[in-house]
Design an enzyme around this catalytic site. Sequence first.
Site, PDB file in Angstrom:
ATOM      1  N   GLU A   1       0.869  -1.173   0.000  1.00 41.56           N
ATOM      2  CA  GLU A   1       0.000   0.000   0.000  1.00 41.56           C
ATOM      3  C   GLU A   1       0.909   1.227   0.000  1.00 41.56           C
ATOM      4  O   GLU A   1       1.763   1.389   0.868  1.00 41.56           O
ATOM      5  CB  GLU A   1      -0.896  -0.017   1.249  1.00 41.56           C
ATOM      6  CG  GLU A   1      -1.832   1.168   1.293  1.00 41.56           C
ATOM      7  CD  GLU A   1      -3.137   0.868   2.034  1.00 41.56           C
ATOM      8  OE1 GLU A   1      -3.498  -0.312   2.173  1.00 41.56           O
ATOM      9  OE2 GLU A   1      -3.782   1.835   2.466  1.00 41.56           O
TER      10      GLU A   1
ATOM     11  N   ASN B   1      -3.455  -1.679   7.635  1.00 41.42           N
ATOM     12  CA  ASN B   1      -4.782  -2.191   7.280  1.00 41.42           C
ATOM     13  C   ASN B   1      -4.661  -3.706   7.209  1.00 41.42           C
ATOM     14  O   ASN B   1      -4.103  -4.248   6.256  1.00 41.42           O
ATOM     15  CB  ASN B   1      -5.228  -1.644   5.928  1.00 41.42           C
ATOM     16  CG  ASN B   1      -5.380  -0.136   5.960  1.00 41.42           C
ATOM     17  OD1 ASN B   1      -6.029   0.411   6.837  1.00 41.42           O
ATOM     18  ND2 ASN B   1      -4.744   0.544   5.020  1.00 41.42           N
TER      19      ASN B   1
ATOM     20  N   LYS C   1      -4.089  -0.138  14.074  1.00 43.95           N
ATOM     21  CA  LYS C   1      -4.926   0.912  13.465  1.00 43.95           C
ATOM     22  C   LYS C   1      -6.359   0.520  13.800  1.00 43.95           C
ATOM     23  O   LYS C   1      -6.905  -0.416  13.213  1.00 43.95           O
ATOM     24  CB  LYS C   1      -4.691   0.947  11.963  1.00 43.95           C
ATOM     25  CG  LYS C   1      -5.606   1.890  11.192  1.00 43.95           C
ATOM     26  CD  LYS C   1      -5.214   1.971   9.709  1.00 43.95           C
ATOM     27  CE  LYS C   1      -6.152   2.886   8.924  1.00 43.95           C
ATOM     28  NZ  LYS C   1      -5.737   3.050   7.519  1.00 43.95           N
TER      29      LYS C   1
ATOM     30  N   GLU D   1     -10.625   4.373   9.338  1.00 44.85           N
ATOM     31  CA  GLU D   1     -10.792   3.964   7.940  1.00 44.85           C
ATOM     32  C   GLU D   1     -11.267   2.506   7.829  1.00 44.85           C
ATOM     33  O   GLU D   1     -10.630   1.675   7.197  1.00 44.85           O
ATOM     34  CB  GLU D   1      -9.492   4.187   7.160  1.00 44.85           C
ATOM     35  CG  GLU D   1      -9.109   5.667   7.094  1.00 44.85           C
ATOM     36  CD  GLU D   1      -7.871   5.963   6.266  1.00 44.85           C
ATOM     37  OE1 GLU D   1      -7.044   5.057   6.071  1.00 44.85           O
ATOM     38  OE2 GLU D   1      -7.731   7.117   5.823  1.00 44.85           O
TER      39      GLU D   1
ATOM     40  N   ASP E   1      -2.894  14.229   6.854  1.00 45.18           N
ATOM     41  CA  ASP E   1      -2.357  12.983   6.323  1.00 45.18           C
ATOM     42  C   ASP E   1      -1.142  13.205   5.418  1.00 45.18           C
ATOM     43  O   ASP E   1      -1.259  13.089   4.203  1.00 45.18           O
ATOM     44  CB  ASP E   1      -3.464  12.258   5.541  1.00 45.18           C
ATOM     45  CG  ASP E   1      -3.077  10.842   5.172  1.00 45.18           C
ATOM     46  OD1 ASP E   1      -2.083  10.341   5.725  1.00 45.18           O
ATOM     47  OD2 ASP E   1      -3.759  10.236   4.326  1.00 45.18           O
TER      48      ASP E   1
ATOM     49  N   GLU F   1       5.040   9.781  13.729  1.00 47.54           N
ATOM     50  CA  GLU F   1       4.958   8.984  12.498  1.00 47.54           C
ATOM     51  C   GLU F   1       5.228   9.868  11.282  1.00 47.54           C
ATOM     52  O   GLU F   1       4.563  10.879  11.068  1.00 47.54           O
ATOM     53  CB  GLU F   1       3.567   8.330  12.383  1.00 47.54           C
ATOM     54  CG  GLU F   1       3.445   7.430  11.157  1.00 47.54           C
ATOM     55  CD  GLU F   1       2.085   6.707  11.067  1.00 47.54           C
ATOM     56  OE1 GLU F   1       1.627   6.133  12.075  1.00 47.54           O
ATOM     57  OE2 GLU F   1       1.491   6.724   9.974  1.00 47.54           O
TER      58      GLU F   1
ATOM     59  N   GLU G   1       3.942   9.090  -0.776  1.00 46.27           N
ATOM     60  CA  GLU G   1       2.554   9.027  -1.246  1.00 46.27           C
ATOM     61  C   GLU G   1       2.079  10.349  -1.859  1.00 46.27           C
ATOM     62  O   GLU G   1       1.621  10.395  -2.995  1.00 46.27           O
ATOM     63  CB  GLU G   1       1.634   8.619  -0.092  1.00 46.27           C
ATOM     64  CG  GLU G   1       0.162   8.620  -0.490  1.00 46.27           C
ATOM     65  CD  GLU G   1      -0.760   8.168   0.649  1.00 46.27           C
ATOM     66  OE1 GLU G   1      -0.267   7.844   1.739  1.00 46.27           O
ATOM     67  OE2 GLU G   1      -1.986   8.152   0.425  1.00 46.27           O
TER      68      GLU G   1
HETATM   69  C1  GCU Z   1      -3.377   7.344   4.208  1.00 53.08           C
HETATM   70  C2  GCU Z   1      -3.089   6.388   3.105  1.00 53.08           C
HETATM   71  C3  GCU Z   1      -3.661   5.029   3.375  1.00 53.08           C
HETATM   72  C4  GCU Z   1      -3.236   4.546   4.753  1.00 53.08           C
HETATM   73  C5  GCU Z   1      -3.589   5.587   5.784  1.00 53.08           C
HETATM   74  C6  GCU Z   1      -3.027   5.247   7.166  1.00 53.08           C
HETATM   75  O1  GCU Z   1      -4.729   7.659   4.217  1.00 53.08           O
HETATM   76  O2  GCU Z   1      -3.583   6.884   1.894  1.00 53.08           O
HETATM   77  O3  GCU Z   1      -3.217   4.171   2.377  1.00 53.08           O
HETATM   78  O4  GCU Z   1      -3.825   3.343   5.056  1.00 53.08           O
HETATM   79  O5  GCU Z   1      -3.025   6.810   5.438  1.00 53.08           O
HETATM   80  O6  GCU Z   1      -2.055   5.884   7.546  1.00 53.08           O
HETATM   81  O7  GCU Z   1      -3.550   4.399   7.847  1.00 53.08           O
END
Ligand code: GCU
Length: 685
Positions: free
Chosen positions: A166, A208, A288, A292, A371, A393, A399
């Site tokens: 990712e 994730n 996490k 999200e 972010d 962090e 990205e």
């Molecule tokens: C950003 C990123 C995601 C990632 C998220 C995170 O949103 O685009 O891919 O999972 O950060 O830090 O958890």
Amino acid sequence: MAEVKPYNMCWLEYTDLSKYKNKYIKVFENVVVLGGNELNLPLKELKNFLTFSLNIKPKIFKNTLVKGRNYVLIGRLIEIKKIFKESERFEKLLNDEGFIIKRIDIDGNKVLIITAKSYNGIVYGIFNLIERLKRGEDIENIDIVSNPSLRFRMLNHWDNLDGSIERGYAGKSIFFRENKILINERTKDYARLLSSIGVNGVVINNVNVKKKEVELITPSYLKKIGELSKIFSAYGIKIYLSINFASPIYLGGLNTADPLDKRVAVWWKAKVDEIYEYVPDFGGFLVKADSEFNPGPHMYGRTHADGANMLGEALESYGGFVIWRAFVYNCLQDWRDTNTDRAKAAYENFKPLDGKFSENVIVQIKYGPMDFQVREPVNPLFGGLEHTNQILELQITQEYTGQQIHLCYLGTLWKEVLDFDTYAKGEGSKVKEILKGNVFDLKNNGMAGVSNVGDDINWTGHDLAQANLYTFGALSWNPDERIEEVVKRWIELTFGDNEKVIKNISYMLLSSHKAYEKYTTPLGLGWMVNPGHHYGPNPEGYEYSKWGTYHRANYEAIGVDRSSRGTGYTLQYHSPWREIYDNIETCPEELLLFFHRVPYNYKLKSGKTLIQTYYDLHFEGVEEAEEIRKKWIELKGEIEDKIYERVLNRLDIQIEHAKEWRDVINTYFFRRTGIPDEKGRKIYP
Ligand code: GCU
């Protein structure tokens, strides 16, 4: 000859340095190692470097002192003290992972001592010495004491079991392929690279944690993770895993993951016992949760502290840690709702829990409140949390900063973050001092970087992006180091001591973040990227989405009013920042559009209007990118051809894409306002 690998070894490459042979041979002819076999590995690192780069083949003596000759003496302090009384005073100079490199006289012989309290310290000491030798440093009278300032120096891989990454821009995962764990020569070389920059923890899988990855904490994977951990432990690095908070449901057959349900806690305790059976040196969990679409304690009406502490308890007897991310916000926002401000979310979620987390729980906080944009203010949780261990962090993987196609060196930005004074306890409460434990009574702090590494030949896609990885390590060891120094060292280690190479690449790196910021979304705006993959310009890509990242541009003004008259985000800061940010006149201009809604004709300090400034910055940004490319072209012939071409190719693309950014953004502003560029440059109507 060192074996030829199918990838380069970045700053650890064994380049031919026989030109320094005469300078060093007298020091390194004899090497004495004290202790059992446990130092074989650092010894081998030194020996290989001496042999392959300097053409020096030292004689090795184990636990025997050589009389009448100069020698190198490697050993834990406890061993050194036995034969060299004076070294007792080293004791108080060192912390657990620090090292000493010092040349002294013992019985008329010159002895180069490398010592530390711990194994890790010895490994770091050896790599540090290698760096010095690689740069041709004078070590006749070397006298170094070096201690890492931060306890946790971690890399976070966002790697998935299928081998994808990712936000990865450098090939496939070096850890996983087709739902299996990869272990090969490269695994060890990665451990070497990380250890050489002082990293002491690696989370190998994505935050994730999806279906298959949930199984990483089951015996079918733990055996291999145990093997992996052995390789990394030998270099002083602990392996951590990201976990899914609902694992008791997915794996344990329970109907709940409620952290206050006894069955859940018992399940996790047994799970942790099992993990340590397979991976005795396991570091802990990264979580996490409630973020999200990842499950978490909120699903059961519990707090983050309830969730984290329950896991902490399971890990405690093993000395393991829970690293709990503060990246929590409402990702199902309605763009019509102007009351909810995503920037406020981390603080609102975690400030009320300050003091409620256990000793072995650390809250991991992204540098900014949103972010990883090209620029954000420093997250107000730094300085806001006074009784909670914290990890800063950072995103090494680019990205939002050009995805390793654009050159965007991040050390300059990180340094600003570390140097930011939160004023939590008056002047001097800098982020780096908080992390060092100097502001609050907190010791389990550190830095985590989201890795930019994949299986590309150069590990990082863009060869110069290796500098970001190196710098992350350097700053997490010593956040006080001057960034120009770090850059220079990295260049010398990677490309050698050619003055022009050092000068040009330093220029390229040190000016690249500013250039990128200018041609993308300067003045704190951010977010004008294509949704999903986040590469390239799209001024309204996120404007009507659910993610809470709006600029709300109309024909008169742009930006969100986050002042006390607006969303009130500024109130999360200590004075004087609260007042400085609150007032459009005193707000630092680089963050103007983050904190304020600003009319296009608003005059900045330069006397220019906002819109004219935006146009100017975009033209300047492209010019600066072109200048950066020029500096590289000047190095033709000085840099290995393959690397030269690879980088040039990316710089060419960068220029094209920088122009795209410039034109799309300028056109957007022009179409919104109808205000032309004063200088009459080309803007597409
Ligand atoms: C950003 C990123 C995601 C990632 C998220 C995170 O949103 O685009 O891919 O999972 O950060 O830090 O958890």
